[in-house]
Every structure is written in C-alpha cells, then in structure tokens.
Design a protein around this motif. Structure first.
Motif, PDB file in Angstrom:
ATOM      1  N   LEU A 164       0.823  -1.200   0.000  1.00  0.00           N
ATOM      2  CA  LEU A 164       0.000   0.000   0.000  1.00  0.00           C
ATOM      3  C   LEU A 164       0.864   1.259   0.000  1.00  0.00           C
ATOM      4  O   LEU A 164       0.565   2.239  -0.704  1.00  0.00           O
ATOM      5  CB  LEU A 164      -0.933  -0.004   1.215  1.00  0.00           C
ATOM      6  CG  LEU A 164      -2.439   0.052   0.873  1.00  0.00           C
ATOM      7  CD1 LEU A 164      -2.847  -1.149   0.046  1.00  0.00           C
ATOM      8  CD2 LEU A 164      -3.273   0.136   2.148  1.00  0.00           C
ATOM      9  N   TYR A 169      -0.922   4.740  -1.256  1.00  0.00           N
ATOM     10  CA  TYR A 169      -2.283   4.784  -0.721  1.00  0.00           C
ATOM     11  C   TYR A 169      -2.281   4.750   0.800  1.00  0.00           C
ATOM     12  O   TYR A 169      -1.430   4.114   1.429  1.00  0.00           O
ATOM     13  CB  TYR A 169      -3.115   3.611  -1.246  1.00  0.00           C
ATOM     14  CG  TYR A 169      -3.357   3.670  -2.732  1.00  0.00           C
ATOM     15  CD1 TYR A 169      -4.283   4.554  -3.274  1.00  0.00           C
ATOM     16  CD2 TYR A 169      -2.642   2.845  -3.594  1.00  0.00           C
ATOM     17  CE1 TYR A 169      -4.492   4.616  -4.651  1.00  0.00           C
ATOM     18  CE2 TYR A 169      -2.848   2.903  -4.962  1.00  0.00           C
ATOM     19  CZ  TYR A 169      -3.769   3.788  -5.485  1.00  0.00           C
ATOM     20  OH  TYR A 169      -3.970   3.855  -6.835  1.00  0.00           O
ATOM     21  N   GLN A 170      -3.272   5.419   1.382  1.00  0.00           N
ATOM     22  CA  GLN A 170      -3.544   5.343   2.807  1.00  0.00           C
ATOM     23  C   GLN A 170      -4.709   4.386   3.039  1.00  0.00           C
ATOM     24  O   GLN A 170      -5.566   4.221   2.160  1.00  0.00           O
ATOM     25  CB  GLN A 170      -3.906   6.730   3.352  1.00  0.00           C
ATOM     26  CG  GLN A 170      -2.789   7.750   3.274  1.00  0.00           C
ATOM     27  CD  GLN A 170      -1.637   7.392   4.191  1.00  0.00           C
ATOM     28  OE1 GLN A 170      -1.842   6.918   5.302  1.00  0.00           O
ATOM     29  NE2 GLN A 170      -0.409   7.609   3.720  1.00  0.00           N
ATOM     30  N   PRO A 172      -8.154   3.172   3.531  1.00  0.00           N
ATOM     31  CA  PRO A 172      -9.411   3.900   3.322  1.00  0.00           C
ATOM     32  C   PRO A 172     -10.333   3.782   4.538  1.00  0.00           C
ATOM     33  O   PRO A 172     -10.438   2.726   5.159  1.00  0.00           O
ATOM     34  CB  PRO A 172     -10.024   3.197   2.107  1.00  0.00           C
ATOM     35  CG  PRO A 172      -9.425   1.830   2.115  1.00  0.00           C
ATOM     36  CD  PRO A 172      -8.055   1.966   2.693  1.00  0.00           C
ATOM     37  N   ASP A 177     -14.157   5.312  -0.581  1.00  0.00           N
ATOM     38  CA  ASP A 177     -12.704   5.369  -0.734  1.00  0.00           C
ATOM     39  C   ASP A 177     -12.111   3.971  -0.907  1.00  0.00           C
ATOM     40  O   ASP A 177     -11.125   3.793  -1.633  1.00  0.00           O
ATOM     41  CB  ASP A 177     -12.064   6.049   0.480  1.00  0.00           C
ATOM     42  CG  ASP A 177     -12.265   7.555   0.472  1.00  0.00           C
ATOM     43  OD1 ASP A 177     -12.609   8.100  -0.596  1.00  0.00           O
ATOM     44  OD2 ASP A 177     -12.082   8.187   1.536  1.00  0.00           O
ATOM     45  N   THR A 181      -9.905   2.840  -3.970  1.00  0.00           N
ATOM     46  CA  THR A 181      -8.557   2.324  -3.728  1.00  0.00           C
ATOM     47  C   THR A 181      -8.336   0.990  -4.420  1.00  0.00           C
ATOM     48  O   THR A 181      -7.303   0.779  -5.081  1.00  0.00           O
ATOM     49  CB  THR A 181      -8.296   2.184  -2.215  1.00  0.00           C
ATOM     50  OG1 THR A 181      -8.363   3.474  -1.602  1.00  0.00           O
ATOM     51  CG2 THR A 181      -6.933   1.583  -1.944  1.00  0.00           C
ATOM     52  N   SER A 184      -8.067   1.536  -8.142  1.00  0.00           N
ATOM     53  CA  SER A 184      -6.801   2.171  -8.508  1.00  0.00           C
ATOM     54  C   SER A 184      -5.637   1.194  -8.392  1.00  0.00           C
ATOM     55  O   SER A 184      -4.750   1.169  -9.248  1.00  0.00           O
ATOM     56  CB  SER A 184      -6.548   3.386  -7.616  1.00  0.00           C
ATOM     57  OG  SER A 184      -7.529   4.375  -7.815  1.00  0.00           O
ATOM     58  N   LEU A 185      -5.633   0.383  -7.355  1.00  0.00           N
ATOM     59  CA  LEU A 185      -4.586  -0.624  -7.206  1.00  0.00           C
ATOM     60  C   LEU A 185      -4.606  -1.602  -8.373  1.00  0.00           C
ATOM     61  O   LEU A 185      -3.554  -1.973  -8.909  1.00  0.00           O
ATOM     62  CB  LEU A 185      -4.775  -1.396  -5.889  1.00  0.00           C
ATOM     63  CG  LEU A 185      -4.222  -0.757  -4.618  1.00  0.00           C
ATOM     64  CD1 LEU A 185      -4.700  -1.526  -3.390  1.00  0.00           C
ATOM     65  CD2 LEU A 185      -2.698  -0.737  -4.646  1.00  0.00           C
TER      66      LEU A 185
END
Length: 440
Positions: A164, A169-170, A172, A177, A181, A184-185
């Motif tokens: 991560l 990324y943080q 979610p 979110d 996420t 997007s990953l």
C-alpha cells in the motif's frame, strides 16, 4: 463463526503472577469462594479449544484453582461440541460448564430445560463488566445463561503495508474510498483483494458487515431470526454493494480462483515473501495465521484498518462491529459451578490468556495493557468502543443454513462470488434455503 476456522496457534505463553490484580480485586477470591473454600470440589468443563488454545485456557483455570482450591477438569470437544454435549445430556452426565460459540446452541439447550440460568451474583458481575450487547447475546427468553469469555472482532481489513505504501495509498476509511482504492490498485497491476471463497463462512462475514451498515441493527436482528425474507430489498441492496468489490479484476486469481482459495491461503497471498494481493478481510485471528505461516511481522509488515464506513462522511467511523465469541454456560447450579462462571465474567479471568496471545476479551474492564502488542490493543479498543455491535448472523442461524459446507448460505454466497451480477437469483436461493432451515 468464531469456531468455523477451528483452533489456531497461540504464540509464546507468558505466565502472569496472581499479584497483578490481587486475589480479592476484580471479582477475585472473595467473590469466587476463596481461601480454599471450594477445596475438594471438582468442576468438569467441556469446550471447543484444543492444542495451544486449550493450554492457554487451562492457564486461566489454574488461576481459579489456586484462588479457590477447586479442581477443574477440561475436555476438548472440537467443532462437534454441540453434538457431544447432546449425547452427554441424553446420557445423564453433562459437564458442569460448557463453552459454546453458537448462540443458537445456547438457546436450544436453554429451551430444552437442561441449562441453568446464572445466579444473581454472576449476573451482577456481567452487568458490571460487560457491555449490554454481550449480556443480550447470552440471554434466552429473558434469562441469562451465557457468560461471554472470548471474543472475535470480525470488522477488520488487513493489509500489506509495503504494497500500500509503495502504491501511495492510505488505508481507506469509507466504503467509497475503499472502492476507489481497490480499483486504482488494480489499474497499477496489483491485485487488491485476496478472498477465501473456498470457505463459505468468510463470505458470510463479508455480507454481514455490509448488511449491518446498510440496513442497520434492527433489520440485522430481524434477518438473523428470519423475520424478514432474504428477498427483502435491504438484502438485495447489500449484495449490490458487495458486488462492487467482488469483481474478477479486483480479486487475486479472479473470482474462479478465489473459489479455490481457503482462509489460510487468502492470508498468505497477502503476506508471503511474494505477495499476490494487497489486502484480506477477516477477523483478528488473521494475525495468528500471519505469525504461524509467514515471515511478516504483525503490526509492522501486516497492519489493519476497520471495515470501511458505508454511507458515512469522511472522518466518521462506522461505529459498527460484527463479532463472534465463546460463552460459558452451566448445566449445574451448585456453588462451585457458579463460582467459576462468576470468575469467567471477571476482568482478571482473561488476563492470563491475553498475555499468551491469540485472545480478545469482551470484558470492558480488563486493562488494555494486558495485551502484549499495540495492534491487538487497537483491535480490542475498536470492538469495545463500537456504538453498534452485533453477533455473527450465520452463527445465529440453524446449522443447515448458516454453518454447513456446500449448502445453505455458504453455498449461495459462493455462487454469488462466482456470478456477482446475479443479485436477484442469489436472494431467491438464500430465501429458499432459509425457509427450509427455519421451517417457515
């Protein structure tokens, strides 16, 4: 569903001296027949725990023995415990106490008239140290039978910190979110999720977390009792929400591969030296699988975030937790039996196991520093601080619907994972199977 995974390894036992709380504090000897008052008494306890879990629980029982002079014999019955107990009851030789994971089994034995309600002093101990939800979980027809001793936090997503972080990324906090996420990953070539589709019980946990947040606690309780049908719009909506992440491009090895992936393998897919996915959803006991099967360090390489809040503004936690747990119930109501029941409801009872690892207590007054690491403390704090806590729904259902491999809810949700577009068909199959199991 705390027992569906079965026994798990418990890391490095550490013995706790009795002086930590003092024998008369927190429901100690003075409330449990102390000063050897129970010397010569033998208490038979049957439970699901074997291996390292059994050793950890026997350390807990040793504290009680030292305080009271009683002798406690523990027998491991495994996942077949309800059947074992039924045979013992029919044979006229039930144990003094049994540890049960399924509220349905507690209700069954209570309504058969073979369980004893706890005495007033035991109930007072529960009222003093447990949130009302835990008392409700152990109550049948207005009487308290079950004293919850061990809990599971089933509202957790575990993640590979390196994957991560490298992807920027943080963790979610909201479902929106979370969906962004994972998509997007996936676009960067990293499989976002490992899903243990071969073990249908993990899919029930996915559904329960989504349903609790989207439908609310009142509807959750009604569905658990089959007071509303599984074709209800609230069920279909939860399936549609779940459908957002049960997509082939978001799941390691695709949905077909997920259906061949068992629970332990889903964890190792995320935390092996060559990870195949960034995140895996399941309860606190994932940490034990990581420690036993990978080189990843829990709390460093392996971290967690609460199950994402659905329909809440950013920065607002869901406040909802799905839990499981193991409760002590009494088949006898003599002084020694009730003394042990009272001890198990005390803050000090869980400390020994907490120091050994592999344990969460539902007792709000057990000090968090009893746990040996920050991550377990955080998991416990999230569970104890939840505004809305509900017991695993499938554990409340008849076994043929909520706890049978290849049948009922397990099979229906596996079919849904295989074809997440089929929301209506899934709801219809769930309702048909539930109607058979609940005889409605």
């Amino acid at each position: 569903m705390s027992r569906k995974f079965g026994a798990v390894a418990v890391a490095g036992a550490v013995t706790l001296g009795l002086s930590v709380f003092g024998l008369t504090g927190c429901g100690g000897a003075s409330g449990s027949g102390g000063n050897g008052e129970l010397a010569g008494q033998t208490i038979e306890v049957t439970g699901p725990w074997s291996g390292d879990e059994q050793k950890a629980f026997q350390k807990v029982l040793a504290v009680f023995e030292k305080q009271t002079g009683a002798k406690v014999n523990y027998t491991a019955a495994g996942d077949e415990e309800p059947t074992v107990l039924q045979s013992k009851v029919q044979g006229g030789a039930p144990p003094n106490i049994a540890i049960l994971a399924q509220p349905g089994a507690i209700a069954q034995f209570a309504r058969e008239g073979v369980l004893k309600p706890v005495t007033a002093d035991v109930e007072q101990q529960v009222d003093a140290h447990m949130a009302k939800a835990w008392k409700n979980f152990g109550t049948v027809d207005g009487k308290l039978y079950g004293v919850y001793f061990k809990a599971a936090n089933k509202s957790i997503v575990w993640y590979n910190d390196r994957l991560l972080t490298q992807a920027g990324y943080q963790p979610p906090a909201t479902w929106d979110d979370f969906v962004k996420t994972v998509n997007s990953l996936s676009d960067t070539g990293v499989a976002p999720l490992a899903v243990a589709g071969a073990d249908g019980w993990t899919l029930t946990d996915w559904f329960e977390n989504v349903y609790l947040q989207t439908a609310g606690g009142e509807a959750y309780d009604k569905l658990a009792k089959h007071q509303i049908p599984w074709t209800d719009p609230s069920v279909k909506h939860a399936l549609q929400v779940l459908q957002q992440v049960f997509q082939p491009k978001l799941v390691a090895d695709g949905n077909a591969g997920a259906l061949q992936t068992d629970f332990s393998s889903s964890v190792t897919k995320v935390f092996s030296d060559a990870p195949k996915a960034a995140m895996v959803f399941e309860a606190d006991f994932v940490g034990q699988v990581i420690a036993s099967n990978t080189k990843a360090k829990v709390g460093d390489d392996a971290r967690f975030f609460p199950f994402p809040a659905i329909g809440k503004p950013a920065g607002k936690p869901s406040g909802s937790v799905v839990t499981g747990g193991d409760a002590a119930v009494a088949f006898k109501d003599d002084k020694a039996t009730m003394a042990l029941m009272k001890f198990l409801a005390s803050p000090e009872a869980g400390v020994e196991w907490a120091r050994s690892g592999g344990f969460l207590s539902p007792n709000k007054d057990m000090p968090l520093d009893s746990y040996t690491d920050d991550l377990t403390r955080a998991i416990a704090k999230q569970m104890l601080g939840a505004d809305d806590i509900r017991f695993d729904m499938s554990d409340q259902a008849p076994a043929e619907f909520g706890a049978t491999k290849g049948a009922g809810e397990w099979k229906d949700l596996q079919d849904f994972l295989g074809n997440p577009a089929d929301v209506d068909g899934t709801a219809q199959r769930l309702e048909a199977d539930a109607a058979k199991a609940y005889h409605t």
